[in-house]
Enzyme design. Structure first.
Site, PDB file in Angstrom:
ATOM      1  N   LYS A  89       0.833  -1.221   0.000  1.00 40.95           N
ATOM      2  CA  LYS A  89       0.000   0.000   0.000  1.00 40.95           C
ATOM      3  C   LYS A  89       0.863   1.265   0.000  1.00 40.95           C
ATOM      4  O   LYS A  89       0.795   2.101   0.905  1.00 40.95           O
ATOM      5  CB  LYS A  89      -0.975   0.022   1.178  1.00 40.95           C
ATOM      6  CG  LYS A  89      -2.003  -1.100   1.144  1.00 40.95           C
ATOM      7  CD  LYS A  89      -3.081  -0.935   2.189  1.00 40.95           C
ATOM      8  CE  LYS A  89      -4.165  -1.984   2.100  1.00 40.95           C
ATOM      9  NZ  LYS A  89      -3.756  -3.333   2.498  1.00 40.95           N
TER      10      LYS A  89
HETATM   11  O1  6AU Z   1      -9.554 -11.628   5.095  1.00 44.58           O
HETATM   12  P1  6AU Z   1      -8.956 -10.707   6.134  1.00 44.58           P
HETATM   13  O2  6AU Z   1      -9.911  -9.676   6.640  1.00 44.58           O
HETATM   14  O3  6AU Z   1      -8.264 -11.439   7.247  1.00 44.58           O
HETATM   15  O4  6AU Z   1      -7.753  -9.961   5.390  1.00 44.58           O
HETATM   16  C1  6AU Z   1      -7.942  -9.094   4.306  1.00 44.58           C
HETATM   17  C2  6AU Z   1      -6.616  -8.714   3.709  1.00 44.58           C
HETATM   18  C3  6AU Z   1      -5.676  -7.995   4.691  1.00 44.58           C
HETATM   19  C4  6AU Z   1      -5.848  -6.534   4.342  1.00 44.58           C
HETATM   20  O5  6AU Z   1      -4.660  -5.802   4.573  1.00 44.58           O
HETATM   21  C5  6AU Z   1      -6.189  -6.577   2.849  1.00 44.58           C
HETATM   22  O6  6AU Z   1      -6.827  -7.827   2.630  1.00 44.58           O
HETATM   23  N1  6AU Z   1      -7.091  -5.491   2.380  1.00 44.58           N
HETATM   24  C6  6AU Z   1      -6.767  -4.667   1.278  1.00 44.58           C
HETATM   25  C7  6AU Z   1      -5.748  -4.967   0.320  1.00 44.58           C
HETATM   26  C8  6AU Z   1      -5.493  -6.296  -0.127  1.00 44.58           C
HETATM   27  O7  6AU Z   1      -5.181  -4.090  -0.285  1.00 44.58           O
HETATM   28  C9  6AU Z   1      -7.530  -3.528   1.028  1.00 44.58           C
HETATM   29  C10 6AU Z   1      -8.736  -3.328   1.711  1.00 44.58           C
HETATM   30  O8  6AU Z   1      -9.491  -2.402   1.435  1.00 44.58           O
HETATM   31  N2  6AU Z   1      -9.091  -4.219   2.672  1.00 44.58           N
HETATM   32  C11 6AU Z   1      -8.319  -5.292   3.025  1.00 44.58           C
HETATM   33  O9  6AU Z   1      -8.736  -6.068   3.890  1.00 44.58           O
HETATM   34  O10 6AU Z   1      -4.353  -8.425   4.420  1.00 44.58           O
END
Ligand code: 6AU
Length: 252
Positions: A89
């Site tokens: 990010k």
């Molecule tokens: O399935 P989770 O909630 O355990 O994890 C979601 C993953 C985490 C967050 O840092 C990432 O997705 N993420 C991102 C990304 C990938 O850029 C953006 C966002 O808006 N929300 C999010 O959860 O590693």
């Protein structure tokens, strides 16, 4: 749209490569490997690798990162045919983002196939970064829409993100977003905040089911805790792989 049809309209070579992996492995799953040790990270890559199209890392949460770890991951990625997405990010001036990408102890430029960047920093900074990431065949994902409650990525922000992606289409692989939005059609959509049961954690995260995400136009689902906190992460990854693929087949 079938992945094989979407491959034809995508301009970015990493996006094409990724959809070929999705098609050949019949998986639209990206594993968010949010674990704290290198052993856990390598184990997840090795055991779940055959079932995913992408492994997503958060390098700075690995407590014992050592030089060479990224290359070990890359070797596993080549063996099991998946891409590595460093969820860094980036959000700074171009010069700083380039240093973060090329010069840190994490050596991102040596192993990442994808890296994400916040469009808020504007086109010139992202273009400067893109000119460097592309020399390593690393694609950019623009964070056009976040999964968390109360975030600031409104319709105007998404519209401006698509304008930026269109301008930089040779470098931009796709968007992090909840689904399609006007102008997003020529790019991949990767969707975080996915769980078999919709809901929230109590820290802002909002979950869609794989079916809702894919029917909303997502190409790949990003799943973290739904898999890594399961009693049997491998079995759970296979569940998500099936759910994501079934949802895709239903679209056709
Ligand atoms: O399935 P989770 O909630 O355990 O994890 C979601 C993953 C985490 C967050 O840092 C990432 O997705 N993420 C991102 C990304 C990938 O850029 C953006 C966002 O808006 N929300 C999010 O959860 O590693």
């Amino acid at each position: 749209m079938k992945y094989s049809e979407k491959i034809k309209i995508l301009k970015n070579p990493i996006a094409k490569k990724l959809l070929k992996i999705v098609e050949s492995k019949q998986t639209n799953l990206c594993l968010a490997a949010d674990v704290h040790t290198s052993v856990e990270l390598l184990n997840l890559a090795e055991t779940i690798g055959p079932h995913i199209a992408v492994l997503k890392t958060h390098l700075e949460i690995t407590e014992d990162w050592t030089p060479g770890l990224g290359e070990k991951l890359k070797a596993i990625a080549q063996k099991h045919n998946f891409l590595i997405f460093e969820d860094r990010k980036l959000a700074d001036i171009g010069n700083t983002m380039i240093m973060q990408y090329e010069n840190s102890v994490f050596e991102i430029s040596k192993w990442a196939d994808l890296i994400n960047v916040h469009p808020v920093v504007g086109l010139p900074s992202i273009k400067a970064l893109a000119e460097r990431t592309s020399t390593n065949n690393c694609g950019l994902l623009l964070l056009a829409e976040l999964s968390v409650a109360g975030n600031l990525t409104d319709e105007t922000y998404k519209q401006k993100s698509t304008a930026m992606a269109t301008e930089l289409s040779e470098y931009v692989t796709g968007f992090i977003a909840r689904g399609t939005f006007p102008g997003s059609e020529n790019f991949l959509i990767m969707t975080p905040g996915v769980k078999l049961e919709a809901g929230t954690d109590n820290k802002g995260q909002q979950y869609l089911t794989p079916a809702t995400a894919i029917s909303g136009g997502s190409d790949l689902i990003i799943v973290g805790r739904g898999i890594i906190q399961a009693a049997d992460p491998l079995a759970m990854a296979i569940e998500y792989k099936k759910a994501g693929w079934q949802a895709h087949l239903k679209q056709m």
